[in-house]
Design a protein around this motif. Structure first.
Motif: not given
Lengths: 373, 299
Positions: A10, A24-27, A22, A29-30, A33, A15, A12-13
């Motif tokens: 899991t 703010l890229q906030t990774y 696009v 996770g889910l 949620l 992006p 991830l490379p």
């Protein structure tokens, strides 16, 4: 068996640079949620059940004779059981069956509406708008006119209503889907046509009735919840329970169908089976509802809309929440129907139409219901 | 077949699709005898899509491009011919097994219902749902969320997870739909006009994501497009269709040829080399030269 992904899988490379920024890229996770979704279901259903109980108590209070909370409490706790207490009689023999009928009828209409809206991918669908109610009413009127209402152990009328509703749903769907797609205007127009034809035939059927039954039929057609019998309540309650189970089974399939039929089928949704289930459930529930309470419109359209606005379109939550919401709306509307001009009564169908008509126009004119984040 | 719960294609030496003698007509096209070949939407197609390549399907309106995708996704059944998916006859596979291998992204999706982006992506997990008494409502499990997370990261929509689908721009929506397709953990991705109605920026986004998916996950991609230039830039091979039949299939340099396109589209076209890549680029000639060619242009 599904293999759980190892942490290495899991990872991830990074992006790559996008053509456009696009935001703010906030990774993060889910996970948060996911927990929220699980809790939301219980929270919404909990609130809806509390509201339903509250609405029942509220509706018990009002009528031709307003009761105090103390009288309701003593009746509900059977502390006056056995004695010929007036408030106890009013609550248990008159108001409670009627409120329960309001709950069942409203829940049936709302859950049918929610399922139909997903199936035909049209948030304006409803058993009333699509002509199922008038088909069922026509069937029941024909049954009455022919004097067959009492056959099959008293279930002749619901049977006729079910056949009428089933025929009209097949007819409306057949007209609207004839081009292979389901355009919104075509579906509504087909519903209008079927409604018009059924009304005309109903007028003809009532014109040959004798005056005594004519009055009864006209009052019934306007939509009323008065004087339900215990078998009626049992019958519609059982129908509703089976319908909820059948529709919940298909709730995720309905989610997919609401987005697009081809896409849903490519994901493995058996659209024919879902369609059969929803049509059958709609015809049975609408038949049952119409035969006990006549034409009560717009509950099936208004309630799923409001629920969607409040908690999204996921049918796993939408269907049960709409059922309770429809019950609340109809219980309250019926209370208004029997208090506003007490001791006389307004048919509850008139009240729901007066609420639903303007709401329908509002939805047609603004497509605001699409936008909320 | 076991598949790991992640968004990566399983490598296989067999071709992704092997199509032989494929013929199809819609049942509603009645009134003509079945021997009448013009009634067929797909008419004796033969081609092979190799594992891990990007194939673009182009052709004029009504040439059967979308019908071909529906046939390959088993949404409709062919009257004649065979389609093999990684060696297995499509008709012998269960719906579930096809759905776990082939993701199909159609054009005409409805966004009238307020689904969140996460709802939408999780729908891609439908082929992996459990069956059983207590799971009859179909709630997603931990691994479904893990796969959805990976898919959303691949298409850069993680930050949109809680947004309503209707509030997104067309480009964002397309990326969400791509994430939904990836959440299916498919071996083949089939896209119907993935860049239609998108402005240049978003076209570029979608194409880059497709290339990334293709490169990182060895995914086989089959896309239908009206945009010949886009197909020429991003596809390994191009399949040109006309009236339900294969005109030619091959690398863009070979098949994007003025004579072929004039024959297929019925209008004069100019083909030159792309400034950056040297791949063929198509443009329409000026009014004067079109009149000189005396061929009416039809878009």
């Amino acid at each position: 068996m599904i293999v759980h992904p190892s942490p290495a899988q899991t990872t991830l490379p990074d992006p790559p640079a996008m053509a456009t920024p696009v935001g703010l890229q906030t990774y993060e996770g889910l996970a948060p949620l996911q927990a929220l979704r699980a809790r939301r279901w219980y929270a919404v259903m909990g609130v809806m059940i509390l509201l339903t109980c509250g609405a029942i108590v509220f509706c018990l209070q009002f009528g031709a004779h307003t009761l105090t909370m103390a009288e309701i409490w003593s009746a509900l706790t059977f502390s006056t059981a056995g004695t010929e207490n007036v408030s106890s009689v009013i609550i248990w023999d008159i108001r409670f069956p009627r409120i329960l009928m309001g709950l069942f009828v409203g829940a049936s209409l709302a859950i049918t509406g929610a399922a139909l809206q997903a199936l035909v991918r049209n948030p304006l669908a409803d058993p009333y708008v699509l002509g199922i109610s008038s088909g069922a009413a026509l069937g029941a009127t024909i049954g009455l006119a022919l004097g067959l209402g009492a056959i099959v152990g008293g279930f002749g009328l619901p049977l006729f209503a079910f056949i009428g509703g089933g025929l009209s749903i097949v007819l409306v769907y057949g007209i609207a889907a004839s081009q292979g797609q389901l355009p919104m205007h075509q579906l509504l127009l087909a519903g209008v046509i079927v409604n018009a034809v059924c009304s005309a035939l109903m007028m003809f059927a009532t014109s040959i009735l004798n005056p005594a039954s004519l009055y009864r039929v006209v009052l019934w057609l306007m939509g009323t919840l008065s004087a339900p019998s215990i078998p009626m309540l049992m019958g519609i309650g059982v129908c509703l329970l089976i319908a909820i189970v059948l529709l919940l089974r298909e709730s995720q399939a309905l989610n997919l169908l609401a987005v697009g039929e081809d896409a849903a089928r490519s994901l493995g949704v058996d659209s024919d089976r879902v369609q059969r289930t929803v049509f059958l459930v709609s015809a049975v529930l609408t038949g049952a509802v119409v035969s006990v309470s006549g034409m009560i419109g717009f509950v099936g359209m208004v309630v799923p809309h409001l629920v969607r606005i409040l908690c999204g379109a996921d049918h796993r939550l939408l269907l049960p929440a709409s059922a309770l919401g429809g019950g609340i709306l109809l219980m309250v509307a019926d209370t208004a129907a029997r208090t506003v001009v007490a001791p006389a009564e307004i048919p509850v169908g008139v009240i729901t139409a007066l609420i639903g008509g303007p709401f329908f126009i509002y939805l047609l004119m603004t497509r605001k219901y699409r936008f909320f984040a | 077949m076991n598949q790991p719960a992640s968004v990566s294609a399983v490598v296989s030496p067999l071709p992704a699709f092997e199509v032989r003698q494929l013929s199809f007509r819609y049942d509603s096209v009645r009134g003509r005898s079945s021997s009448d070949r013009s009634a067929c939407v797909i008419n004796g197609m033969e081609f092979t899509v190799r594992q891990g390549e990007i194939v673009g399907v182009i052709g004029p309106n009504g040439s059967g491009k979308s019908s071909l995708l529906k046939l390959l996704a088993r949404l409709v059944r062919p009257q004649e011919g065979t389609i093999r998916l990684f060696g297995d006859e499509l008709g012998s596979l269960t719906r579930e097994s096809i759905s776990r291998q082939v993701a199909y992204m159609p054009q005409d999706l409805s966004f009238d219902f307020p689904f969140s982006v996460l709802d939408m992506v999780l729908m891609g997990r439908f082929p992996y749902r459990r069956s059983g008494l207590w799971s009859f409502v179909g709630w997603e499990r931990q691994e479904d969320f893990a796969v959805a997370e990976e898919a959303m990261a691949q298409t850069d929509v993680m930050h949109l997870a809680n947004r309503m689908i209707a509030t997104l721009s067309a480009g964002e929506r397309q990326r969400v739909l791509l994430a939904r397709a990836l959440a299916q953990a498919p071996r083949v991705l089939m896209l119907d006009e993935p860049t239609a109605h998108l402005d240049l920026n978003h076209q570029l986004d979608v194409c880059r994501i497709l290339q990334r998916i293709h490169a990182q996950l060895q995914m086989t991609v089959l896309l239908v497009s009206h945009d010949i230039n886009l197909a020429s830039q991003y596809c390994d091979r191009i399949l040109i269709m006309k009236q339900g039949a294969v005109v030619c299939i091959g690398p863009p340099q070979e098949v994007i040829h003025p004579r072929v396109l004039t024959e297929v589209y019925g209008c004069q076209v100019l083909v030159d080399a792309h400034l950056d890549t040297g791949l063929p680029r198509v443009s329409l000639p000026s009014q004067e030269s079109r009149r000189a060619g005396a061929v009416s242009a039809k878009s």
